[in-house]
Design a protein around this motif. Structure first.
Motif, PDB file in Angstrom:
ATOM      1  N   ILE A  52       0.772  -1.322  -0.157  1.00 42.54           N
ATOM      2  CA  ILE A  52       0.316   0.345  -0.240  1.00 42.54           C
ATOM      3  C   ILE A  52       0.711   1.406   0.094  1.00 42.54           C
ATOM      4  CG2 ILE A  52      -1.821   1.439   0.990  1.00 42.54           C
ATOM      5  CD1 ILE A  52      -2.720  -1.698   0.336  1.00 42.54           C
ATOM      6  N   PHE A  53       0.837   2.337  -0.351  1.00 43.06           N
ATOM      7  CA  PHE A  53       1.256   3.148  -1.295  1.00 43.06           C
ATOM      8  C   PHE A  53       0.564   4.411  -1.071  1.00 43.06           C
ATOM      9  CE2 PHE A  53       3.083   0.301  -4.024  1.00 43.06           C
ATOM     10  CZ  PHE A  53       5.026   0.381  -2.764  1.00 43.06           C
ATOM     11  N   GLU A  54       1.791   5.480  -0.783  1.00 46.42           N
ATOM     12  CA  GLU A  54       0.929   6.658  -0.286  1.00 46.42           C
ATOM     13  C   GLU A  54       1.130   7.634  -1.300  1.00 46.42           C
ATOM     14  OE1 GLU A  54      -0.693   8.331   4.332  1.00 46.42           O
ATOM     15  OE2 GLU A  54       1.522   8.195   3.854  1.00 46.42           O
ATOM     16  N   SER A  55       0.356   8.537  -1.940  1.00 46.78           N
ATOM     17  CA  SER A  55       1.707  10.309  -3.057  1.00 46.78           C
ATOM     18  C   SER A  55       2.424  10.808  -2.281  1.00 46.78           C
ATOM     19  CB  SER A  55       0.380  10.285  -3.464  1.00 46.78           C
ATOM     20  OG  SER A  55      -0.819   9.658  -4.321  1.00 46.78           O
ATOM     21  N   ILE A  56       3.808  11.299  -3.024  1.00 48.08           N
ATOM     22  CA  ILE A  56       4.918  11.780  -2.462  1.00 48.08           C
ATOM     23  C   ILE A  56       4.014  13.090  -2.624  1.00 48.08           C
ATOM     24  CG2 ILE A  56       6.514  12.131  -2.461  1.00 48.08           C
ATOM     25  CD1 ILE A  56       7.260   9.367  -3.913  1.00 48.08           C
ATOM     26  N   GLN A  57       4.203  13.637  -1.982  1.00 51.37           N
ATOM     27  CA  GLN A  57       3.990  15.293  -1.307  1.00 51.37           C
ATOM     28  C   GLN A  57       4.700  16.180  -1.037  1.00 51.37           C
ATOM     29  OE1 GLN A  57      -0.091  15.599  -0.381  1.00 51.37           O
ATOM     30  NE2 GLN A  57      -1.049  14.305  -1.270  1.00 51.37           N
ATOM     31  N   ASN A  58       4.827  17.527  -1.365  1.00 49.90           N
ATOM     32  CA  ASN A  58       5.866  18.797  -0.486  1.00 49.90           C
ATOM     33  C   ASN A  58       7.352  17.929   0.069  1.00 49.90           C
ATOM     34  OD1 ASN A  58       3.144  19.420  -0.604  1.00 49.90           O
ATOM     35  ND2 ASN A  58       3.406  19.439   1.519  1.00 49.90           N
ATOM     36  N   VAL A 105       5.448   7.302   0.470  1.00 53.03           N
ATOM     37  CA  VAL A 105       5.789   5.815   0.720  1.00 53.03           C
ATOM     38  C   VAL A 105       6.896   5.913  -0.690  1.00 53.03           C
ATOM     39  CG1 VAL A 105       5.620   3.775   0.775  1.00 53.03           C
ATOM     40  CG2 VAL A 105       4.040   5.250   1.820  1.00 53.03           C
ATOM     41  N   VAL A 106       8.252   6.080  -0.111  1.00 54.37           N
ATOM     42  CA  VAL A 106       9.445   5.744  -1.398  1.00 54.37           C
ATOM     43  C   VAL A 106       9.530   4.978  -1.762  1.00 54.37           C
ATOM     44  CG1 VAL A 106      11.297   6.716  -1.815  1.00 54.37           C
ATOM     45  CG2 VAL A 106       9.264   8.027  -0.730  1.00 54.37           C
ATOM     46  N   LEU A 120      15.497  12.315  -8.025  1.00 51.02           N
ATOM     47  CA  LEU A 120      13.496  11.533  -7.545  1.00 51.02           C
ATOM     48  C   LEU A 120      13.441  11.106  -6.984  1.00 51.02           C
ATOM     49  CD1 LEU A 120      11.346  10.791  -9.957  1.00 51.02           C
ATOM     50  CD2 LEU A 120      12.914   9.713 -10.902  1.00 51.02           C
ATOM     51  N   LEU A 121      12.611  11.226  -6.397  1.00 52.86           N
ATOM     52  CA  LEU A 121      11.840   9.927  -5.520  1.00 52.86           C
ATOM     53  C   LEU A 121      10.199   8.931  -6.242  1.00 52.86           C
ATOM     54  CD1 LEU A 121      11.341  12.261  -2.387  1.00 52.86           C
ATOM     55  CD2 LEU A 121      13.290  10.558  -3.035  1.00 52.86           C
ATOM     56  N   MET A 122      10.392   7.704  -5.754  1.00 54.37           N
ATOM     57  CA  MET A 122       8.991   7.279  -6.791  1.00 54.37           C
ATOM     58  C   MET A 122       8.295   6.646  -6.137  1.00 54.37           C
ATOM     59  SD  MET A 122      11.037   6.556 -10.661  1.00 54.37           S
ATOM     60  CE  MET A 122      12.514   5.645  -9.740  1.00 54.37           C
ATOM     61  N   ASN A 123       7.166   5.748  -6.360  1.00 54.67           N
ATOM     62  CA  ASN A 123       6.528   4.295  -5.953  1.00 54.67           C
ATOM     63  C   ASN A 123       5.652   4.067  -7.167  1.00 54.67           C
ATOM     64  OD1 ASN A 123       3.590   5.874  -5.812  1.00 54.67           O
ATOM     65  ND2 ASN A 123       4.635   6.091  -3.713  1.00 54.67           N
ATOM     66  N   PRO A 124       4.922   3.379  -7.444  1.00 54.40           N
ATOM     67  CA  PRO A 124       4.194   2.767  -8.542  1.00 54.40           C
ATOM     68  C   PRO A 124       2.894   4.262  -8.864  1.00 54.40           C
ATOM     69  CG  PRO A 124       4.382   1.169  -6.835  1.00 54.40           C
ATOM     70  CD  PRO A 124       4.564   2.232  -6.156  1.00 54.40           C
ATOM     71  N   PHE A 125       2.965   4.846  -7.602  1.00 53.73           N
ATOM     72  CA  PHE A 125       1.680   5.701  -8.432  1.00 53.73           C
ATOM     73  C   PHE A 125       2.169   7.042  -7.438  1.00 53.73           C
ATOM     74  CE2 PHE A 125      -0.198   1.818  -5.714  1.00 53.73           C
ATOM     75  CZ  PHE A 125      -0.806   1.441  -6.886  1.00 53.73           C
ATOM     76  N   SER A 126       3.334   7.334  -7.754  1.00 51.60           N
ATOM     77  CA  SER A 126       3.558   8.950  -8.430  1.00 51.60           C
ATOM     78  C   SER A 126       5.313   8.982  -8.456  1.00 51.60           C
ATOM     79  CB  SER A 126       2.500  10.183  -6.516  1.00 51.60           C
ATOM     80  OG  SER A 126       3.528   9.110  -5.525  1.00 51.60           O
TER      81      SER A 126
END
Length: 698
Positions: free
Chosen positions: A129-135, A162-163, A204-210
């Protein structure tokens, strides 16, 4: 007998159980990948399928902790663990659905199926479960890197997210752990930074959704170095009135301060090392000194630059040729400005020259000047330059006809005649033997190259005599006649796609045809709708109907949603406002055209059979002919006159044996093959002759 029936039933049950044990095994499979990524707050399903036994007991585990259990297809609802009932749901097929899944539900999930006598089967999913990376922000420690220091650190922070992967870049290049860089946690450490480490850093910070990229520019303290002085634009000298800038830059941080000195005076009209000189004069020529100072290191460096100022003519020489009263040629050369003014001449025309910045020379027209290049030489103490011009008579041209419809509904036909010529050709217009003048019906453009004709009726254009446009200059003239035609199509084609569901119609019109639009017509069944029903067009399939209308400039049309199993006919109707022209050729598409493969195969099979039947008929005719001939050669005995009379009165049922052209008629196969009741006519009854005594003389 009862024990025998019981034994048979027991044998059947044992056979069924043995067969199931040999061929069925409880198994469960994931539908889709076993690794599932989901965005926090979304709905996600861990889908499974099973086989081998009906209605097994199903249990879902998160790690080793059961979170739900259910006997498939039972009447009782699934049992969901406390704290998960608002999120988890077991579907009828055993799949596990998460509704608005929170972040802390990340983990490994195992489904276990059991059935008495068939063991158990299980499969494991990994749910991330991932959260969108923000700020995301990027900071440095310390604020500035210093050349020769032990280390310099860049570190990122974020409000949420979540990175799964982080990548560091320097000036667009990817960084890895090395003797110069150390990537650890959320930090990038630069070991022993130098001035080459100055630039743009990004993470660059990534997860499957952001994914988020954050940049930061890093400057390293050093310098100042030897200053660099340059003039822009860079050239060996400058013209009077030109503008230029002197730029003085020196490497270092903090940025060194710059001063410009000319003839011992500190200049004030510069900013950040850039000295602007506008409208330079010859008095501004000389040596300029750039001085740079580092406020922290107290180090100072200087560099000189020399400015040369000259006055020269503006731009480059310009050559032209003009018509004088459409009778003579006037060659002209111009190069204005300069001190002294440039000397201009046409060496091939005259040995005279001018120093006034402009020079003209008039010559009578002659074929010697047609397509001949004349050069003008411009001489100046600073530079020598030249230009050239070529005079030419009008060349052959093709009139262009364009048809439109004016806002008031009139057909407007514009004829354009342009011939390449120098001096530019003047165009005159005539209709038949009369000159065309501007009016309500005819309008000639200001440069005389276009004639616009306006009328409501197409016959006005077709009954008008041919228009003639004449392009002329002092070296010659060319003329063309234009005969306007009604709406017509010169050529058309049809191009289907591979499936036969889309076609493209293309067409061409004659160059002088008056066309304001096109009707695309179709004959055949209705076009299909998007759901496959015949609902896109209406009308009889045996009549042509309009399916599209195109403007006069169109040359193609696409028709979609054709039924590949039906036959269609298409044609294009050219229009001049309300007048229709002759339709184009008919283009046919569909399986109804030509012979199918099965038809061709049938014809190929019938041909040998037909030949065999023909041979048999010829043989039969030959046999009949042979029997008749043999019968005619049999010995005849004398008969009485009565018998002979009976023979003579019998009708001759045999058709004539000789046809026109000397050919024998074919036998009557119907008579030969039909039984007596099937004959088309009744044969005459044979009457035997009376008994006659015959005397024998010995």
């Amino acid at each position: 007998m009862k024990w025998l029936e019981g034994f048979q039933k027991l044998s059947s049950v044992l056979f069924i159980l043995t067969f199931q044990g040999a061929n069925c095994q409880l198994a469960v499979f994931p539908i889709g990948p076993a690794l599932v990524n989901a965005l926090a707050g979304s709905n996600v399903t861990l889908a499974v399928s099973f086989r081998g036994a009906p209605d097994p007991v199903l249990t879902w585990f998160k790690g080793n902790l059961p979170v739900g259990t259910w006997t498939l297809n039972s009447n009782s609802p699934p049992d969901i663990a406390n704290g998960s009932r608002d999120v988890l749901r077991i579907e009828n097929n055993g799949s596990l659905t998460f509704k608005g899944v929170p972040k802390h539900f990340t983990g490994n999930y195992t489904v276990e199926l059991t059935k008495s006598g068939l063991g158990q089967a299980l499969v494991t999913f990994t749910l991330n479960i991932f959260e969108s990376i923000q700020n995301v922000t990027l900071s440095t420690q310390p604020d500035f890197a210093q050349e020769g220091a032990e280390r310099f650190t860049l570190q990122y922070t974020m409000l949420q997210g979540v990175v799964e992967q982080e990548i560091w870049y320097f000036n667009g290049g990817k960084l890895k752990n090395s003797t110069r860089y150390l990537i650890k946690g959320r930090s990038l450490v630069i070991l022993e930074p130098t001035r080459t480490d100055r630039g743009s850093y990004s993470v660059l910070l990534m997860n499957p959704f952001s994914s988020v990229t954050t940049h930061r520019n890093v400057t390293v303290l050093y310098g100042p170095d030897e200053p660099t002085v340059e003039a822009l634009p860079a050239q060996p000298f400058y013209k009077l009135g030109d503008s230029l800038v002197f730029s003085c830059q020196a490497e270092g941080f903090p940025k060194p301060t710059v001063e410009w000195v000319f003839m011992g005076q500190i200049l004030s009209d510069f900013h950040q090392g850039v000295l602007n000189l506008t409208n330079v004069q010859t008095s501004q020529g000389g040596v300029y000194t750039c001085s740079v100072l580092n406020g922290l290191t107290e180090e100072k460096r200087e560099k000189n630059v020399t400015l040369n100022v000259y006055e020269r003519p503006l731009g480059n020489p310009v050559c032209s040729v003009m018509s004088v009263n459409n009778a003579n040629l006037q060659y002209q050369c111009m190069w204005a400005g300069g001190t002294p003014q440039a000397r201009l001449s046409f060496p091939t025309l005259s040995n005279t020259s001018s120093v006034a910045g402009i020079f003209s020379f008039v010559v009578p027209p002659s074929t010697n000047f047609d397509k001949r290049t004349i050069i003008c030489i411009g001489e100046h103490p600073i530079e020598q330059n030249a230009c050239n011009i070529t005079a030419s008579s009008p060349i052959n041209f093709l009139p262009a006809v364009k048809t439109t419809v004016d806002p008031d509904g009139k057909i407007a036909v514009t004829i354009q005649c342009v011939s390449e010529a120098s001096p530019q050709a003047v165009v005159s217009w005539s209709r038949g033997d009369e000159a065309v003048i501007n009016g309500s019906m005819y309008q000639i453009s200001s440069n005389t190259t276009q004639l616009k004709i306006r009328s409501y009726n197409i016959t006005t254009f077709l009954l008008t005599p041919n228009f003639t446009c004449t392009c002329h200059n002092p070296l010659g003239s060319k003329k063309k006649q234009v005969h306007l035609e009604g709406p017509s199509i010169s050529d058309s084609s049809l191009f289907p796609n591979k499936e036969g569901t889309i076609i493209t119609l293309t067409w061409e019109v004659p160059p002088t045809s008056i066309v304001t639009g096109f009707d695309i017509q179709m004959k055949g069944p209705d076009l299909l709708s998007n759901n496959g029903n015949n609902a896109m067009t209406t009308g009889s399939s045996n009549e042509y109907r309009i399916i599209q209308q195109k403007t006069g400039s169109a040359r193609s049309a696409d028709v979609f949603l054709l039924d590949p199993d039906s036959t269609y006919r298409f044609r294009i109707i050219p229009k001049a406002r309300l007048t229709d022209g002759d339709p184009s050729e008919v283009h046919i598409i569909g399986p109804g055209e030509g012979l199918s493969g099965s038809a061709i195969a049938g014809i190929a099979a019938v041909i040998p059979c037909s030949i065999l039947v023909l041979i048999l008929l010829i043989g039969l005719i030959f046999i009949i002919f042979y029997l008749r001939k043999k019968k005619s050669h049999q010995t005849r005995y004398p008969v009485s006159r009565t018998v002979d009379k009976v023979k003579n009165i019998q009708p001759n049922a045999t058709p004539r044996s000789i046809l026109n052209g000397g050919l024998r008629s074919p036998p009557d196969y119907n008579r030969l093959q039909k039984t007596p009741p099937e004959r088309s006519e009744i044969l005459p009854t044979f009457v035997p002759p009376p008994t006659v005594r015959v005397a024998t003389t010995v």
